[in-house]
Design a protein around this motif. Structure first.
Motif, short mmCIF file in Angstrom:
data_model
loop_
_atom_site.label_atom_id
_atom_site.label_comp_id
_atom_site.label_asym_id
_atom_site.label_seq_id
_atom_site.Cartn_x
_atom_site.Cartn_y
_atom_site.Cartn_z
N VAL A 102 0.84 -1.20 0.00
CA VAL A 102 0.00 0.00 0.00
C VAL A 102 0.88 1.25 0.00
N GLY A 104 -3.96 4.92 -6.82
CA GLY A 104 -4.61 3.66 -6.49
C GLY A 104 -4.80 2.77 -7.70
N LEU A 119 -5.39 -0.80 -6.60
CA LEU A 119 -6.10 -0.66 -5.33
C LEU A 119 -7.27 0.31 -5.52
N ILE A 145 -9.63 3.28 -3.93
CA ILE A 145 -9.69 4.32 -2.91
C ILE A 145 -11.15 4.63 -2.59
N GLN A 159 -5.33 6.92 6.38
CA GLN A 159 -5.73 5.82 5.50
C GLN A 159 -5.71 4.52 6.27
#
Length: 293
Positions: free
Chosen positions: A50, A65, A70, A72, A91
């Motif tokens: 991450v 992201g 990933l 968000i 986060q």
């Protein structure tokens, strides 16, 4: 090869054996397909680190992201004046965590403006009722000003930015703003016991002080405490000490930390202060009774 040919003739010539072989092949194919589907849906082996999204705008985080496979998702918002509006403050999972591809990363963003709420009218209420209503509105008590009156801890007047709050005035203030309360105090009002604040968050400590009739003084923290992690800090020292008897309206100073060792030592010191204060008070009461006899 000759062995395989003989085995094939045997299988073809024996219905039971042929069916068993076909069933075994079907099971193998099924297990293989299920395994591939599980790998597809769980993204087996596709581990991502991450990135640190703090300080990014939402658009920048969405872009980063996507590059990291990933997702968000905005989970909450705060208003911290020290940071620009719209940037990411926190986060979860934290940066550096190892997660599977496609994982949702929940972020807290900094609001551009603090929300405003209507200040509740609390004149005529008891201090406890007034405090509860003010806190429920998302506001704080800026200062308690005590004035001689027949009723102790009865709210005589409510002010915001120097102006009195009247019934139906509908004055609005930003969430977290402080309201000044002018509170009554009888001439024979006894000294008030300072509550134990060690182990409580800043917000909880403030609430306990206001309810007891004390003002919140300077709040100091360890060097690593900032506007974002202050919510995780707890009181480890207070002045005046726990259990001491003080006049209503006295200002109490707080020291806060996230260090568990400091907090543990603070609890011990606070409990010692409380025992010493209780002993001193009992002795003074006994001396007063002896003097009157």
């Amino acid at each position: 090869m000759e062995f395989l040919r003989k085995l094939a003739r045997k299988i073809n010539g024996d219905v039971i054996t042929r069916n068993l072989v076909l069933a075994a092949c079907a099971v193998i194919v099924f297990v293989f397909v299920v395994s591939q589907l599980l790998n597809l849906f769980t993204r087996h082996g596709q581990v991502k680190v991450v990135p640190d999204f703090s300080g990014m705008t939402v658009e920048e985080a969405l872009r980063a992201g996507r590059n990291a496979s990933l997702r968000i998702e905005i989970n909450d918002s705060l208003y911290v004046p020290a940071y620009p509006g719209g940037v990411i403050l926190e986060q979860n999972p934290a940066s550096g965590a190892r997660v599977k591809s496609g994982r949702h990363i929940f972020v807290t963003i900094n609001s551009f403006h603090q929300k405003k709420v209507e200040i509740p009218y609390v004149t005529g209420f008891s201090l406890r009722q007034a405090k509860n209503n003010i806190e429920m509105a998302g506001l704080e008590i800026k200062e308690l000003i005590y004035r001689n009156d027949i009723a102790t801890n009865n709210v005589l007047e409510e002010r915001y930015e120097g102006k009195a709050i009247r019934p139906g005035s509908k004055v609005e203030a930003e969430i977290g703003s402080g309201v000044t309360l002018v509170v009554g105090k009888a001439e024979d009002a006894p000294l008030q016991q300072v509550p134990k604040l060690v182990g409580f968050s800043v917000r909880e400590a403030k609430s306990r002080l206001w309810e007891a009739g004390f003002n919140v003084g300077k709040i100091s923290g360890d060097d690593e405490i900032n506007a974002l992690n202050e919510r995780e800090a707890k009181v480890y020292q207070q002045t005046p000490a726990t259990g001491s008897r003080q006049p209503l309206g006295t200002t109490v100073r707080l020291l806060i930390t996230r260090d568990e060792k400091k907090l543990e030592d603070g609890h011990k010191a606070s409990d010692r202060d409380a025992r010493a204060a209780a002993k001193a008070w009992a002795e003074s009461e006994e001396a007063a009774r002896d003097a009157n006899e």
